[in-house]
Design a protein around this motif. Structure first.
Motif, PDB file in Angstrom:
ATOM      1  N   SER A  80      -6.891 -57.581  35.604  1.00  0.00           N
ATOM      2  CA  SER A  80      -5.589 -56.985  36.564  1.00  0.00           C
ATOM      3  C   SER A  80      -6.061 -55.907  37.386  1.00  0.00           C
ATOM      4  N   PHE A  81      -6.849 -55.084  36.890  1.00  0.00           N
ATOM      5  CA  PHE A  81      -7.402 -53.862  37.905  1.00  0.00           C
ATOM      6  C   PHE A  81      -8.243 -54.351  38.892  1.00  0.00           C
ATOM      7  N   LEU A  82      -9.124 -55.521  38.638  1.00  0.00           N
ATOM      8  CA  LEU A  82      -9.862 -56.020  39.878  1.00  0.00           C
ATOM      9  C   LEU A  82      -8.846 -56.750  40.945  1.00  0.00           C
ATOM     10  N   VAL A  83      -7.773 -57.320  40.418  1.00  0.00           N
ATOM     11  CA  VAL A  83      -6.925 -57.923  41.212  1.00  0.00           C
ATOM     12  C   VAL A  83      -6.171 -56.887  42.275  1.00  0.00           C
ATOM     13  N   ILE A  84      -5.773 -55.736  41.518  1.00  0.00           N
ATOM     14  CA  ILE A  84      -4.998 -54.652  42.151  1.00  0.00           C
ATOM     15  C   ILE A  84      -5.936 -54.191  43.237  1.00  0.00           C
ATOM     16  N   MET A  85      -7.189 -53.802  42.899  1.00  0.00           N
ATOM     17  CA  MET A  85      -8.259 -52.984  43.702  1.00  0.00           C
ATOM     18  C   MET A  85      -8.325 -53.824  44.757  1.00  0.00           C
ATOM     19  N   HIS A 120     -11.745 -62.854  54.936  1.00  0.00           N
ATOM     20  CA  HIS A 120     -12.203 -63.662  53.458  1.00  0.00           C
ATOM     21  C   HIS A 120     -12.596 -62.904  52.455  1.00  0.00           C
ATOM     22  N   PHE A 121     -12.507 -61.580  52.690  1.00  0.00           N
ATOM     23  CA  PHE A 121     -13.074 -60.407  51.704  1.00  0.00           C
ATOM     24  C   PHE A 121     -12.671 -60.647  50.314  1.00  0.00           C
ATOM     25  N   ASN A 122     -11.305 -60.934  50.131  1.00  0.00           N
ATOM     26  CA  ASN A 122     -11.055 -61.113  48.732  1.00  0.00           C
ATOM     27  C   ASN A 122     -11.228 -62.236  48.037  1.00  0.00           C
ATOM     28  N   VAL A 123     -11.929 -62.989  48.635  1.00  0.00           N
ATOM     29  CA  VAL A 123     -12.147 -64.495  48.161  1.00  0.00           C
ATOM     30  C   VAL A 123     -13.827 -64.294  47.678  1.00  0.00           C
ATOM     31  N   PHE A 124     -14.631 -63.702  48.537  1.00  0.00           N
ATOM     32  CA  PHE A 124     -16.033 -63.391  48.134  1.00  0.00           C
ATOM     33  C   PHE A 124     -16.171 -62.318  47.115  1.00  0.00           C
ATOM     34  N   ILE A 125     -15.280 -61.460  47.206  1.00  0.00           N
ATOM     35  CA  ILE A 125     -15.321 -60.383  46.083  1.00  0.00           C
ATOM     36  C   ILE A 125     -15.058 -61.287  44.560  1.00  0.00           C
ATOM     37  N   LEU A 126     -14.145 -62.045  44.597  1.00  0.00           N
ATOM     38  CA  LEU A 126     -13.541 -62.673  43.364  1.00  0.00           C
ATOM     39  C   LEU A 126     -14.524 -63.623  43.074  1.00  0.00           C
ATOM     40  N   LEU A 127     -15.434 -64.252  44.020  1.00  0.00           N
ATOM     41  CA  LEU A 127     -16.335 -65.092  43.550  1.00  0.00           C
ATOM     42  C   LEU A 127     -17.460 -64.508  43.262  1.00  0.00           C
ATOM     43  N   ASN A 128     -17.851 -63.074  43.646  1.00  0.00           N
ATOM     44  CA  ASN A 128     -18.926 -62.308  43.352  1.00  0.00           C
ATOM     45  C   ASN A 128     -18.877 -61.760  41.676  1.00  0.00           C
ATOM     46  N   CYS A 129     -17.787 -61.427  41.450  1.00  0.00           N
ATOM     47  CA  CYS A 129     -17.487 -60.985  40.087  1.00  0.00           C
ATOM     48  C   CYS A 129     -17.989 -61.825  38.834  1.00  0.00           C
ATOM     49  N   PRO A 130     -17.630 -63.323  38.653  1.00  0.00           N
ATOM     50  CA  PRO A 130     -18.486 -64.041  37.976  1.00  0.00           C
ATOM     51  C   PRO A 130     -19.868 -64.386  37.890  1.00  0.00           C
ATOM     52  N   GLU A 149     -17.323 -61.289  27.948  1.00  0.00           N
ATOM     53  CA  GLU A 149     -17.434 -59.858  27.689  1.00  0.00           C
ATOM     54  C   GLU A 149     -18.220 -59.011  28.921  1.00  0.00           C
ATOM     55  N   ASN A 150     -19.294 -59.825  29.287  1.00  0.00           N
ATOM     56  CA  ASN A 150     -19.956 -59.411  30.545  1.00  0.00           C
ATOM     57  C   ASN A 150     -19.018 -59.656  31.726  1.00  0.00           C
ATOM     58  N   LEU A 151     -18.299 -60.604  31.991  1.00  0.00           N
ATOM     59  CA  LEU A 151     -17.288 -60.630  32.800  1.00  0.00           C
ATOM     60  C   LEU A 151     -16.370 -59.470  32.800  1.00  0.00           C
ATOM     61  N   ALA A 152     -15.892 -58.827  31.996  1.00  0.00           N
ATOM     62  CA  ALA A 152     -14.951 -57.832  31.731  1.00  0.00           C
ATOM     63  C   ALA A 152     -15.619 -56.691  32.315  1.00  0.00           C
ATOM     64  N   LEU A 153     -17.072 -56.304  32.060  1.00  0.00           N
ATOM     65  CA  LEU A 153     -17.570 -55.227  32.694  1.00  0.00           C
ATOM     66  C   LEU A 153     -17.929 -55.579  34.264  1.00  0.00           C
ATOM     67  N   SER A 154     -18.233 -56.697  34.554  1.00  0.00           N
ATOM     68  CA  SER A 154     -18.384 -57.042  36.208  1.00  0.00           C
ATOM     69  C   SER A 154     -16.876 -56.800  36.582  1.00  0.00           C
ATOM     70  N   ALA A 155     -15.852 -57.085  35.913  1.00  0.00           N
ATOM     71  CA  ALA A 155     -14.436 -56.975  36.897  1.00  0.00           C
ATOM     72  C   ALA A 155     -14.023 -55.289  36.838  1.00  0.00           C
ATOM     73  N   TYR A 156     -14.555 -54.826  35.747  1.00  0.00           N
ATOM     74  CA  TYR A 156     -14.245 -53.321  36.056  1.00  0.00           C
ATOM     75  C   TYR A 156     -15.138 -52.706  37.176  1.00  0.00           C
ATOM     76  N   LEU A 157     -16.295 -53.149  37.118  1.00  0.00           N
ATOM     77  CA  LEU A 157     -17.292 -52.540  38.315  1.00  0.00           C
ATOM     78  C   LEU A 157     -16.842 -53.093  39.602  1.00  0.00           C
ATOM     79  N   SER A 158     -16.351 -54.655  39.786  1.00  0.00           N
ATOM     80  CA  SER A 158     -16.046 -54.807  40.966  1.00  0.00           C
ATOM     81  C   SER A 158     -14.750 -54.122  41.607  1.00  0.00           C
ATOM     82  N   GLY A 159     -13.733 -53.823  40.489  1.00  0.00           N
ATOM     83  CA  GLY A 159     -12.766 -53.308  40.789  1.00  0.00           C
ATOM     84  C   GLY A 159     -12.742 -51.879  41.553  1.00  0.00           C
TER      85      GLY A 159
END
Length: 243
Positions: A80-85, A120-130, A149-159
């Protein structure tokens, strides 16, 4: 009295449901309640975004480790944090792109690519996270964590990175001539911060872990740039106006 969230019967004078934790005095949703909930989401001392942002600055890996270890009510959900940011960063990019970036000093053949990337910044960032999450998991496989669990770490960092980008864009608006130096500083800071996050997440200080994290960062950037160039080339070939 029944809980409005889980429908379990509540006996006694409880402020919060003993079964699901929701407040028992939930009122009908109105504008005042909406504003209160939004403010609580950002400022709540237990799991608000402001607290999360502050802690992610200096203990990003520990926050992610605590979240995957079960402290779900303490920290804001990473996805949720990633999507908001991403939404916040995208708003600033689309709103102030022409103000923050002096296209007159950029070569003509690069301008279209930059505009395509920003749109298309949002698309590239959301692709970059996984991608980053998968590579971290792959490079640290056998350390007791799974991909999600590593995806959760990546989401925090990306956000959080989106927040750094947003701040940088705001600075560009007032100091457009500082774009190159600020871009360099931001890149170095984020790289160091990512390394710190992984070391904290895996609770290690080994040189080999640092090397692996740097490799993950470089590979992720290489793949991300490849995705952008590939999609841009398709856009050019099929001659469809994505912008």
């Amino acid at each position: 009295m029944k809980c409005k969230n889980c429908s379990k019967q509540i006996t006694g004078d409880y402020q919060y449901c003993p079964h699901c934790g929701q407040k028992t005095d939930i009122e009908r949703l109105n504008f005042q309640q909406l504003l209160r909930d939004l403010w609580m989401a950002f400022s709540n001392t237990d799991r608000g975004i402001l607290l999360l942002v502050k802690q992610l600055v200096y203990r990003p890996g520990r926050v992610a480790r605590a979240y995957i270890s079960g402290q779900r009510k303490t920290y804001f959900n990473p996805f949720s944090f990633l999507v908001i940011m991403v939404a916040v960063a995208l708003f600033f990019i689309l709103k102030f792109e022409d103000t923050a970036i002096n296209y007159s000093k950029i070569e003509t053949n690069e301008i279209e690519l930059l505009r395509f990337s920003f749109r298309h910044f949002n698309v590239f960032i959301l692709l970059n996270c996984p991608i980053y999450g998968f590579l971290i998991w792959l490079f640290f496989i056998g350390q007791g964590t799974n991909f999600v669990e590593n995806l959760a770490l990546s989401a925090y960092l990306s956000g959080q990175t989106m927040l750094y980008y947003t701040i940088t864009i705001i600075i560009f608006i007032f100091f457009p001539s500082s774009m190159k130096i600020l871009g360099l500083i931001l890149g170095l800071f984020i790289s160091f911060w990512y390394v710190l996050a992984v070391l904290q997440f895996y609770q290690t200080r080994s040189v080999w872990s640092i090397i692996k994290t740097v490799l993950v960062i470089l590979i992720t950037q290489f793949i991300s740039q490849g995705i952008i160039m590939f999609t841009f080339s398709i856009y050019k070939k099929i001659d469809v106006n994505f912008l």
